[in-house]
Design a protein around this motif. Structure first.
Motif, PDB file in Angstrom:
ATOM      1  N   LEU A 339       0.838  -1.204   0.000  1.00 22.59           N
ATOM      2  CA  LEU A 339       0.000   0.000   0.000  1.00 22.59           C
ATOM      3  C   LEU A 339       0.870   1.250   0.000  1.00 22.59           C
ATOM      4  O   LEU A 339       0.623   2.201  -0.768  1.00 22.59           O
ATOM      5  CB  LEU A 339      -0.915  -0.009   1.233  1.00 22.59           C
ATOM      6  N   LYS A 342       2.416   1.824  -3.406  1.00 22.03           N
ATOM      7  CA  LYS A 342       1.423   2.346  -4.373  1.00 22.03           C
ATOM      8  C   LYS A 342       1.229   3.846  -4.181  1.00 22.03           C
ATOM      9  O   LYS A 342       1.179   4.624  -5.136  1.00 22.03           O
ATOM     10  CB  LYS A 342       0.081   1.627  -4.192  1.00 22.03           C
ATOM     11  N   GLN A 343       1.091   4.258  -2.909  1.00 21.56           N
ATOM     12  CA  GLN A 343       0.903   5.689  -2.609  1.00 21.56           C
ATOM     13  C   GLN A 343       2.123   6.502  -3.050  1.00 21.56           C
ATOM     14  O   GLN A 343       1.988   7.589  -3.638  1.00 21.56           O
ATOM     15  CB  GLN A 343       0.666   5.866  -1.098  1.00 21.56           C
ATOM     16  N   THR A 346       2.208   6.969  -6.797  1.00 21.26           N
ATOM     17  CA  THR A 346       1.273   8.032  -7.232  1.00 21.26           C
ATOM     18  C   THR A 346       1.891   9.408  -7.012  1.00 21.26           C
ATOM     19  O   THR A 346       1.844  10.286  -7.887  1.00 21.26           O
ATOM     20  CB  THR A 346      -0.057   7.922  -6.448  1.00 21.26           C
TER      21      THR A 346
END
Length: 465
Positions: A339, A342-343, A346
């Motif tokens: 997680l 992924k952040q 971005t």
């Protein structure tokens, strides 16, 4: 058979104990001998070809005793480990024994294999202590090394991947002492194995504790009448590491690790040997055997015993807490790395920066403990650089006190990217003109120039990364 191997090692143990007694008696005679006595006449003295150069350098008494021990190994056909504590001059003692055997008529060849960062130091110490002795720093590109082999080592051009020796294969008296790095010794082992080395020295010998490492395998290809390992790191309770060093020194006697462990009463099912060594009776038996085997082959002395004039080394461990930035990032990685990655991907995309995938959780946590910028860097170098890392805040306070007092500071990191951050911090504090830096990308010749500049009394360089 198992019985033959056991008999061979028991026999070696008896010989080791007998030789230890002989050495102890000789050492006692050496220390107590009166001037002009027969023993005093055979004391090791600094050989005439070790002039000490312009500085008129002289060996200290404990260095003479170390060189005498090395000479004893040499003339008794034994290999050994010189494990003096760092700072007692292991380099000087090796130079002394090489100068001594050369003076006695041994032509060589001699080879010193050392870490890249110490090559120039070996060369400069040879030049300082024995200005007339021929040395060759065997390093550089493939073409440069080929020219060195042809011009200085009496070898042919490389054919079918190997250089051969010219003439009758004898070594002339002026054959240079070869000084080279681990990397070059591994790359050129096919060329270097054409010689039977009279004396092979491996600096930082604890690098050979891993019996399966490539360095160990390549160095074993080199034929040598005498092998000496230098290490300032004492041997641990790990039998596998001890066997690895003994196997390098005496492959005929120590050729079977499993038997060696069994001989000490160690079973692989027992796990670590350390617990067994801690037990009274079993432990004493194991330690006694270890000492008996190692005594003739290893010399270890501490500064506090032989060099009381040197100030004691002071080691202070300071723990640095994490900042709120580090804690939140650390928790996010610990709870859910996928997680978090992924952040971060971005965020990097929005900023137009390159994203590197995060696969190893422990590595990311190590990075965060050093500095959050190692995970997510910032464009501008501001005070936030210091405030976001506990270690850097602590370093800032320490350098703020040490530099005005005229101290010189060495700063080590396992991450070159962390060295980049520290360099940015030093620029922020306007100390960037005081910095020297070495990492894997710095050429070996430039390394020595930086070290010399840093060590110069009139240099303004006071921080070494």
């Amino acid at each position: 058979t198992f019985e033959q191997k056991r008999t061979k090692l028991e026999d070696l143990l008896k010989k080791a104990e007998a030789y230890t007694d002989f050495l102890a008696k000789r050492h006692q005679q050496y220390v107590n001998s009166a001037e002009g006595s027969a023993v005093a006449q055979h004391k090791f003295v600094q050989p005439p070809n070790m002039t000490g150069g312009a500085e008129n350098l002289k060996l200290r008494p404990y260095q003479e005793r170390g060189a005498a021990w090395l000479e004893g190994l040499c003339f008794n056909g034994l290999h050994g480990i010189l494990a003096d504590e760092m700072g007692l001059g292991k380099t000087i003692q090796i130079i002394a024994v090489i100068a001594h055997v050369k003076h006695k008529g041994m032509a060589g060849p001699f080879i010193v294999i050392a870490p890249l960062s110490t090559l120039k130091n070996w060369e400069s110490e040879f030049n300082r202590w024995c200005p007339g002795m021929n040395t060759l720093l065997y390093h550089g590109t493939r073409e440069e090394r080929e020219m060195m082999r042809m011009q200085h080592m009496g070898m042919t051009m490389t054919k079918n991947g190997t250089s051969h020796r010219r003439g009758n294969g004898r070594v002339e008296k002026d054959f240079p002492v070869i000084i080279t790095s681990y990397d070059i010794a591994m790359r050129d082992s096919s060329h270097l194995s054409r010689f039977t080395w009279a004396y092979l020295v491996v600096d930082e010998g604890h690098r050979l504790k891993n019996k399966d490492c490539r360095l160990m395998k390549e160095l074993k290809r080199l034929n040598a009448n005498q092998r000496v390992l230098l290490t300032g790191t004492p041997l641990q309770n790990n039998l596998s590491e001890l066997w690895s060093l003994l196997n390098f020194l005496m492959p005929d006697a120590f050729d079977d690790l499993q038997f060696f462990q069994a001989w000490f009463g160690w079973d692989s099912k027992d796990g670590d040997m350390t617990e067994k060594i801690k037990k009274d009776n079993e432990g004493n038996n194991i330690i006694q055997k270890l000492h008996s085997i190692l005594n003739p082959f290893m010399m270890r002395r501490l500064k506090r015993d032989v060099a009381k004039y040197l100030p004691a080394k002071k080691e202070i461990i300071v723990y640095a807490g994490m900042t709120p930035d580090q804690r939140s990032m650390y928790k996010a990685i610990e709870n859910d790395l996928s997680l978090f990655s992924k952040q971060l991907k971005t965020v990097k995309k929005l900023e137009g920066k390159k994203y590197t995938s995060m696969l190893n959780r422990v590595m990311q946590m190590r990075k965060v403990c050093n500095h959050p910028y190692l995970v997510h860097d910032q464009e501008e170098t501001t005070e936030h650089l210091v405030e976001s890392s506990g270690k850097l805040k602590l370093l800032d306070r320490m350098l703020g006190k040490l530099l005005p007092e005229g101290h010189k500071c060495l700063i080590f990191s396992q991450f070159t990217t962390m060295l980049d951050i520290i360099q940015d911090y030093l620029w922020l504090r306007k100390w960037d003109h005081k910095v020297c830096r070495i990492d894997g990308s710095v050429h070996w010749q430039v390394r020595q120039e930086l070290i010399d500049e840093f060590n110069s009394d009139d240099s303004e360089k006071s921080i070494f990364l």
